[in-house]
Enzyme design. Structure first.
Site, PDB file in Angstrom:
ATOM      1  N   ASN A 243      -6.119  -2.175   1.850  1.00  0.00           N
ATOM      2  CA  ASN A 243      -6.050  -3.718   2.506  1.00  0.00           C
ATOM      3  C   ASN A 243      -7.517  -4.141   2.252  1.00  0.00           C
ATOM      4  O   ASN A 243      -8.437  -3.449   2.665  1.00  0.00           O
ATOM      5  CB  ASN A 243      -5.370  -4.150   3.184  1.00  0.00           C
TER       6      ASN A 243
ATOM      7  N   ARG B 157       0.662  -1.246  -0.036  1.00  0.00           N
ATOM      8  CA  ARG B 157      -0.222   0.020   0.138  1.00  0.00           C
ATOM      9  C   ARG B 157       0.776   1.432  -0.054  1.00  0.00           C
ATOM     10  O   ARG B 157       0.653   2.095  -0.556  1.00  0.00           O
ATOM     11  CB  ARG B 157      -0.934  -0.057   1.295  1.00  0.00           C
TER      12      ARG B 157
END
Length: 99
Positions: free
Chosen positions: A38, A20
């Site tokens: 996520n 990320r």
């Protein structure tokens, strides 16, 4: 200039490896807008918005990701402008909470 918006789902070993943060940093450096988060199923979901060629290049980079990641699959779908509303106020690119 027309804005291309794509929703991207990345599957594989993509959580717990800095995916990320890598995606957000790389996308911002390319001038893209959007978000990344996520998902509870172990995947990473992102929204990328910007010039078509830049979005396409970022999607290509997502197929590799950071060095600790192992990407098995990248699924890309068109998305609408309203999907950008998930970003945090004042941010061009946000890392969102897990969904």
């Amino acid at each position: 200039m027309s804005t291309t918006i794509r929703q991207v789902m990345v599957r594989g070993r993509v959580q717990g490896v800095g995916y990320r943060a890598w995606l957000a940093m790389t996308a911002e450096a390319q001038g893209l807008e959007g978000w990344v988060r996520n998902r509870r199923d172990g995947s990473v979901e992102a929204l990328l918005a910007g010039r078509e060629t830049v979005v396409a290049e970022m999607i290509s980079r997502c197929r590799t990701g950071p060095s600790a990641a192992h990407v098995d699959e990248v699924i890309v779908e068109e998305a609408g402008q309203d999907a950008l509303n998930l970003r945090y106020a004042g941010e061009r690119f946000s890392i969102l909470s897990t969904l």
